[in-house]
Design a protein around this motif. Structure first.
Motif, PDB file in Angstrom:
ATOM      1  N   ILE A  18       0.762  -1.266  -0.079  1.00  0.00           N
ATOM      2  CA  ILE A  18       0.168   0.154   0.098  1.00  0.00           C
ATOM      3  C   ILE A  18       0.935   1.185  -0.005  1.00  0.00           C
ATOM      4  O   ILE A  18       0.732   2.321  -0.661  1.00  0.00           O
ATOM      5  CB  ILE A  18      -0.930   0.110   1.066  1.00  0.00           C
ATOM      6  CG1 ILE A  18      -2.130  -1.068   0.998  1.00  0.00           C
ATOM      7  CG2 ILE A  18      -1.503   1.237   1.331  1.00  0.00           C
ATOM      8  CD1 ILE A  18      -2.755  -1.344   2.186  1.00  0.00           C
ATOM      9  N   GLU A  19       1.952   1.231   0.710  1.00  0.00           N
ATOM     10  CA  GLU A  19       2.810   2.220   0.875  1.00  0.00           C
ATOM     11  C   GLU A  19       3.372   2.535  -0.477  1.00  0.00           C
ATOM     12  O   GLU A  19       3.559   3.609  -1.075  1.00  0.00           O
ATOM     13  CB  GLU A  19       3.847   2.293   2.066  1.00  0.00           C
ATOM     14  CG  GLU A  19       4.841   3.180   2.090  1.00  0.00           C
ATOM     15  CD  GLU A  19       5.743   3.295   3.133  1.00  0.00           C
ATOM     16  OE1 GLU A  19       6.724   4.010   3.460  1.00  0.00           O
ATOM     17  OE2 GLU A  19       5.506   2.364   4.447  1.00  0.00           O
ATOM     18  N   ARG A  20       3.982   1.263  -1.327  1.00  0.00           N
ATOM     19  CA  ARG A  20       4.527   1.431  -2.520  1.00  0.00           C
ATOM     20  C   ARG A  20       3.847   2.150  -3.595  1.00  0.00           C
ATOM     21  O   ARG A  20       4.013   3.076  -4.226  1.00  0.00           O
ATOM     22  CB  ARG A  20       5.145   0.131  -3.017  1.00  0.00           C
ATOM     23  CG  ARG A  20       6.276  -0.326  -2.126  1.00  0.00           C
ATOM     24  CD  ARG A  20       6.471  -1.708  -2.496  1.00  0.00           C
ATOM     25  NE  ARG A  20       7.619  -2.232  -2.129  1.00  0.00           N
ATOM     26  CZ  ARG A  20       8.035  -3.516  -1.826  1.00  0.00           C
ATOM     27  NH1 ARG A  20       7.219  -4.398  -2.446  1.00  0.00           N
ATOM     28  NH2 ARG A  20       9.204  -4.062  -1.320  1.00  0.00           N
ATOM     29  N   PHE A  21       2.413   1.824  -3.551  1.00  0.00           N
ATOM     30  CA  PHE A  21       1.725   2.416  -4.697  1.00  0.00           C
ATOM     31  C   PHE A  21       1.229   3.730  -4.143  1.00  0.00           C
ATOM     32  O   PHE A  21       0.948   4.356  -5.099  1.00  0.00           O
ATOM     33  CB  PHE A  21       0.306   1.480  -4.623  1.00  0.00           C
ATOM     34  CG  PHE A  21       0.484   0.202  -5.327  1.00  0.00           C
ATOM     35  CD1 PHE A  21       0.945   0.127  -6.853  1.00  0.00           C
ATOM     36  CD2 PHE A  21       0.824  -0.991  -4.729  1.00  0.00           C
ATOM     37  CE1 PHE A  21       1.259  -0.810  -7.499  1.00  0.00           C
ATOM     38  CE2 PHE A  21       1.148  -2.285  -5.374  1.00  0.00           C
ATOM     39  CZ  PHE A  21       1.126  -2.209  -6.937  1.00  0.00           C
ATOM     40  N   SER A  22       1.102   4.106  -2.820  1.00  0.00           N
ATOM     41  CA  SER A  22       1.058   5.596  -2.583  1.00  0.00           C
ATOM     42  C   SER A  22       2.255   6.444  -3.217  1.00  0.00           C
ATOM     43  O   SER A  22       2.039   7.223  -3.658  1.00  0.00           O
ATOM     44  CB  SER A  22       1.050   5.621  -1.081  1.00  0.00           C
ATOM     45  OG  SER A  22       0.900   6.919  -0.753  1.00  0.00           O
TER      46      SER A  22
END
Length: 83
Positions: A18-22
């Motif tokens: 989720i952080e990466r896609f953010s």
């Protein structure tokens, strides 16, 4: 030692993804902003940011694919040891 991945490990992996896609979302938001401005410098900036977003998305796809393969292998080995 168990070959089965715990729910906690899955949740941790999902949080990281989720952080990466953010990060990719943030990059692409800036690309849109640069393109909206439309100056030659901002278009050049947008291209550079798009290249970074492309690299990161490709890298993350590879990371997820390796994790998926590892999990599939673990599940297959776990199923064989339970037979």
């Amino acid at each position: 030692m168990s070959n089965v991945v715990s729910k906690t490990e899955v949740l941790d992996d999902l949080a990281v993804n989720i952080e990466r896609f953010s990060w990719i979302n943030t990059l692409l938001s800036q690309v849109r902003k640069e393109l909206k401005e439309g100056s030659p410098v901002s278009i050049s900036n947008a291209k550079s940011l798009a290249d970074i977003a492309h690299f990161l998305s490709d890298e993350y796809a590879n990371v997820l694919d390796v994790a998926r393969e590892d999990l599939a292998t673990e599940l297959t080995l776990g199923a064989k040891t339970n037979d």
